[in-house]
Write an enzyme that holds these catalytic residues in place. Structure first.
Site, PDB file in Angstrom:
ATOM      1  N   GLY A 197       3.394  -4.794  -9.324  1.00 57.63           N
ATOM      2  CA  GLY A 197       4.326  -4.102  -8.276  1.00 57.63           C
ATOM      3  C   GLY A 197       4.284  -3.838  -6.774  1.00 57.63           C
ATOM      4  N   LYS A 226      -3.250  -6.305  -3.070  1.00 58.88           N
ATOM      5  CA  LYS A 226      -2.500  -5.665  -2.118  1.00 58.88           C
ATOM      6  C   LYS A 226      -2.149  -6.841  -1.203  1.00 58.88           C
ATOM      7  CE  LYS A 226      -0.979  -1.442  -1.827  1.00 58.88           C
ATOM      8  NZ  LYS A 226      -0.115  -0.529  -2.527  1.00 58.88           N
ATOM      9  N   ASP A 266       2.216   9.826   1.695  1.00 61.06           N
ATOM     10  CA  ASP A 266       3.551   9.159   0.960  1.00 61.06           C
ATOM     11  C   ASP A 266       3.372   9.705  -1.072  1.00 61.06           C
ATOM     12  OD1 ASP A 266       6.005   7.742   0.023  1.00 61.06           O
ATOM     13  OD2 ASP A 266       4.238   6.081   0.206  1.00 61.06           O
TER      14      ASP A 266
END
Ligand SMILES: *[C@@H]1O[C@H](CO)[C@@H](O)[C@H](O)[C@H]1NC(C)=O
Ligand SMILES: *[C@@H]1O[C@H](CO)[C@@H](O)[C@H](O)[C@H]1NC(C)=O
Ligand SMILES: *[C@@H]1O[C@H](CO)[C@@H](O)[C@H](O)[C@H]1NC(C)=O
Ligand SMILES: *[C@@H]1O[C@H](CO)[C@@H](O)[C@H](O)[C@H]1NC(C)=O
Ligand SMILES: *[C@@H]1O[C@H](CO)[C@@H](O)[C@H](O)[C@H]1NC(C)=O
Length: 880
Positions: free
Chosen positions: A529, A550, A645
């Protein structure tokens, strides 16, 4: 330590209580009142029970005994106490601050218990007023209870805890445990474990030095208010209403376990089995984080060779005497500031005469991570001035890079020596001019100056040696890191980021080595992702745990301390509906975050993808999970987090776990420039609310709006903005709504369509056609009404997330959308279709989303009050 000495227990426990009496015990057990009860007109003294070492009550299950005890056999201080038989550990004492001698007496009358010393003066009593006492009972739990004729409890020792709680006992909010001074002196020390409605925390003179929720082993399960703390066979718990678990520390199952505030100031949980104590939990685990471990201004450094840390004096200070840990200014013309209201004839009231002695770099203070910073973005002189004007301030810590100022409050404790001398935090101790000469003869500055040459002779050569070693180490570290940063990572290593390692923030999640994660992700091979913060890779740790790594890119360099503090905060947000941060890596300029892996990926792929259709019940569960996670983020007082978000891309799914929200708290890591678009504010930390496009403040209601948009997408199974009419039954159903909510381009703005169908009561029109008949109109109506309420233009009309959870759970009736606060959808729908025609040349979703954002910007620039609340969740995430 206390537990070590308590280990060997008697083989014949339960039968023989005390080894010295072994030969007499058969007769004694029958002769003495060894039952769980004694009745009024009972009198006892240590001398009277000397053959049983003071024992006079034994609980029916023979687990606990009550005695007149003499801890550590010091023969001076005697107490009325309750002791666990097998381990011989004291769990309660009555008169901890008022010991009596061996001739002191305990009386039980119909009024209650009194304890008198040898002269007959009362030192302690428990005298319940409303009923007369029939008996004193020692329960099987270890609770000493005064009961009346009807066996109703009038007074219980469990309500007056000392430093320990046992299984079966509750420590309610607002109460605290206080440590004992030592194993033989039970009097109340300065360390306290207090229970607040959200946490258990350790304090020293009002300064917090540890919080349970920030400990990596504590797992926050729900957002209820804490009502009490318990320890039981499976762990330590903070419980809320009706016993719901709020925070838990799960431990191996055990029959006997205690939670105790040790004399050291550490909160420990220990279990006892097979004659041995086992320490299962300790906080803070770093003993240098204890406020007074090295006395006043003593500098504490961990000693890897021994369990006890090393103490020394920081620069500009030396020991007040060769045998003392207490440090005083090297320069005899200064003495330490003592509080203004101190008894020393007010000579120090004028604290503006204060000056400051620095203790040099490489130090930290236990409360810096828990107290508000006093000031932010100020220079050192401002920081010191604030302290000078404050009688309770004993010094400051100042971080030059961010201009942060932290205060040493109420009392001066020990200083923590950081492993690396590279942090940017400089400590200053407040001092005043010493009385010029000791005319009054009652102060010790005279002999200090005499000691000076001797101390200096001893200290100076070793200090010089230390400095040389330190310089050497720093130089080596620098070389190692910069090589690593430049050659290995291909990132220039900025000196400030190296200093990250200098911080030892409590509660930081696991710190990974870059190399480790490189191996785990097979050199960042499997991209799963990517988002605004950087790419996400799949990885497998050596213990076979699958993780998502990440790689944060374009992160502005901000205060290292701030970075670690935020990581510690994010890492300690535990909730079943929030993706757990397992660790991080911060080396050179690299920032990696390691998350738990969610095997089904994000909601957008499953909801909008071509795979098996999500059934209604699953959608409802996802909605509920997301709502609960958000409610949890919004709930906090201390660390309220606005996600900013919320979108399907940030809702992750797993075969075996409920839906979880990802990326929360990350916008805090952005620097101010980057976060101008997406700003999360820290609710209570004095940060001004950032604004978005107009003057409307971003609050948690901003998330509620985005959540409403996600709900609508869950209903329809399509992106709100990209519904094509031909794939929908709408076409046959040509009504007025068709004309107004869709344009010739075949695009429809679903939120407007939802409003129109709501007005007409045609809810089934909204449902994902792929669900066919597997959803009822009532079900769709419920979710649609909740969604429409969430997207009200006026933030205050939107429900909060806790209410949304209640509505989705069916506990609270569905709200009634207010059309007057939804009319903006009509305006927006029109602008949307216009914009989408512009965007038609370019079929990509992004182009349309960008043009949507343009609509907004244009209309704002045109002076109309188009507020942030017009943003759909996609727009918030658009430019990322
Ligand atoms: C205890 O002593 C008091 C006074 O000596 C007496 O009045 C009372 O009856 C006694 N109570 C019992 C239960 O023996
Ligand atoms: C009170 O408790 C004791 C011991 O537990 C028992 O022997 C007694 O019968 C009880 N009395 C009443 C009135 O329940
Ligand atoms: C300990 O308490 C927790 C929370 O109330 C509960 O879930 C757990 O089952 C208890 N364990 C035992 C052994 O009673
Ligand atoms: C510190 O800041 C204050 C107020 O901003 C200013 O008046 C003062 O001159 C500054 N002092 C130094 C040493 O820069
Ligand atoms: C403190 O920071 C200022 C600006 O951020 C810098 O000019 C100054 O050199 C720094 N002082 C020290 C001692 O590091």
């Amino acid at each position: 330590m206390f537990f070590a000495s308590a280990a060997p227990s008697t083989l014949f426990m339960g039968f023989l209580l005390v080894l010295p009496t072994i030969f007499f015990s058969c007769t004694l057990v029958s002769a003495l009142p060894f039952s769980e009860l004694v009745y009024p007109n009972f009198t006892g003294s240590y001398l009277q029970f000397i053959d049983t070492s003071g024992v006079f009550l034994l609980s029916r299950n023979r687990t606990y005994k009550a005695s007149i005890c003499n801890p550590d056999a010091q023969q001076i201080n005697f107490y009325l106490c309750v002791i666990h038989v097998a381990s011989n550990i004291m769990i309660w004492s009555a008169n901890r601050d008022h010991p009596f001698s061996e001739a002191g007496k305990v009386y039980l009358t119909s009024k209650g218990i009194t304890i008198a010393n040898e002269t007959g003066n009362e030192v302690w009593s428990a005298l319940p007023t409303h009923s007369s006492v029939n008996a004193l009972l020692l329960s099987d739990m270890g609770n000493l209870v005064l009961v009346n004729q009807a066996n109703v409890s009038l007074w219980e020792s469990f309500h007056y805890p000392t430093d320990t709680i046992v299984i079966g006992q509750q420590l309610p909010v607002g109460t605290s445990l206080s440590g004992a001074v030592s194993a033989s002196d039970l009097s109340t020390s300065d360390y306290q474990l207090g229970l607040t409605s959200s946490d258990a925390r350790l304090q020293w003179h009002g300064q917090t030095y540890w919080k349970l929720s920030m400990d990596t082993r504590a797992y926050t399960v729900s957002g209820f208010m804490v009502e009490f703390m318990v320890v039981n066979g499976t762990g330590l718990y903070l419980l809320g209403h009706n016993g719901s678990v709020v925070v838990q520390v799960v431990l191996a199952s055990a029959d006997f376990r205690i939670a105790k505030l040790d004399a050291s100031g550490q909160f420990t949980v220990n279990s006892f089995s097979n004659g041995k104590w086992n320490q299962e939990f300790v906080g803070p685990s770093d003993s240098c984080r204890l406020p007074f471990v090295c006395d006043r201004i003593g500098q504490c450094s961990a000693n890897s060779a021994s369990k006890t840390p090393d103490c020394s004096c920081p620069s500009n200070f030396h020991p007040s005497s060769p045998s003392s840990n207490t440090c005083v200014p090297f320069d005899g013309s200064f003495s330490l500031f003592s509080a203004c209201n101190s008894s020393n004839n007010g000579s120090q009231v004028n604290s503006s005469a204060a000056s400051y002695l620095t203790i040099g770099y490489g130090h930290d203070y236990f409360s810096n991570d828990f107290s508000e910073r006093l000031e932010y973005g100020v220079n050192l002189s401002v920081c010191q001035e604030v302290c000078s004007g404050d009688c309770s301030c004993f010094g400051v810590f100042y971080e030059n890079s961010s201009g942060s100022c932290y205060k040493i409050e109420n009392k001066l404790g020990s200083i923590i020596s950081s492993t690396s001398s590279e942090n940017d935090l400089l400590g200053y101790i407040k001092v005043v001019a010493a009385p010029s000469t000791n005319f009054d003869g009652n102060n010790n500055s005279g002999d200090q100056s005499q000691e000076f040459p001797l101390v200096a002779l001893i200290l100076l050569p070793s200090a010089a040696c230390c400095v040389l070693i330190a310089i050497g180490l720093v130089w080596l570290r620098r070389r190692r890191i910069s090589k690593f940063g430049e050659v290995k990572l291909g990132h220039p290593s900025s000196p400030s980021s190296e200093e990250l390692d200098a911080f030892r923030i409590p509660g930081l999640p696991r710190r990974f080595d870059y190399k480790e994660l490189e191996v785990a992700t097979d050199n960042f091979k499997t991209l799963i992702g990517s988002g605004g913060f950087g790419a996400v890779y799949k990885g497998t740790l050596p213990d076979k745990t699958v993780v998502a790594v990440k790689k944060i890119t374009n992160l502005g360099i901000q205060g290292k301390r701030d970075f670690c503090t935020e990581i510690a905060v994010i890492g300690n947000i535990h909730h079943v509906n929030l993706v757990k941060l397992k660790g991080f890596c911060a080396q050179g300029s690299v920032r990696l975050l390691v998350y738990e892996y969610m095997n089904r990926g994000s909601l957008d792929r499953i909801l909008f993808g071509t795979g098996p259709v999500l059934e209604w019940q699953e959608r409802l569960n996802i909605a509920l999970g997301t709502a609960r996670g958000l409610a949890y983020l919004h709930r906090g007082c201390e660390h309220k987090i606005i996600h900013c978000d919320i979108k399907p891309e940030n809702i992750l799914l797993h075969d075996h776990f409920p839906a979880k929200i990802s990326d929360f708290g990350l916008s805090k890591l952005l620097n101010p420039e980057q976060s101008s678009l997406f700003t999360t504010m820290r609710g209570t930390r004095g940060y001004l609310a950032p604004e978005w496009l107009t003057s409307s403040a971003i609050t948690e209601k901003t998330d509620v709006y985005s959540f409403g948009m996600v709900l609508l997408e869950l209903v329809s199974g399509r992106k709100n903005c990209l519904l094509r009419t031909q794939s929908h039954s709408l076409e046959d159903d040509s009504t007025a709504s068709h004309a107004s909510s869709s344009s010739g381009s075949g695009l429809i703005y679903f939120p407007l369509f939802a409003l129109e169908m709501h007005e007409q009561g045609k809810y089934l029109e909204l449902a994902d056609p792929r669900l066919e008949n597997r959803v009822t109109s009532q079900e769709v109506e419920g979710m649609t009404r909740v969604a429409l309420c969430c997207v009200h233009e006026e933030p205050s009309l939107r429900p909060n997330m806790a209410t949304v959870v209640g509505m989705l759970e069916g506990r609270i009736p569905f709200c009634q959308p207010r059309v007057e606060s939804l009319n903006f959808l009509r305006f927006y729908g029109r602008r949307f279709t216009e914009a989408s025609m512009i965007g038609e040349q370019n079929r990509s979703n992004n182009a349309i989303l960008y043009s949507e954002a343009n609509v907004l910007l244009t209309s704002t620039a045109g002076g109309s009050h188009r507020s942030f609340s017009y943003m759909s969740s996609q727009q918030v995430s658009g430019p990322r």
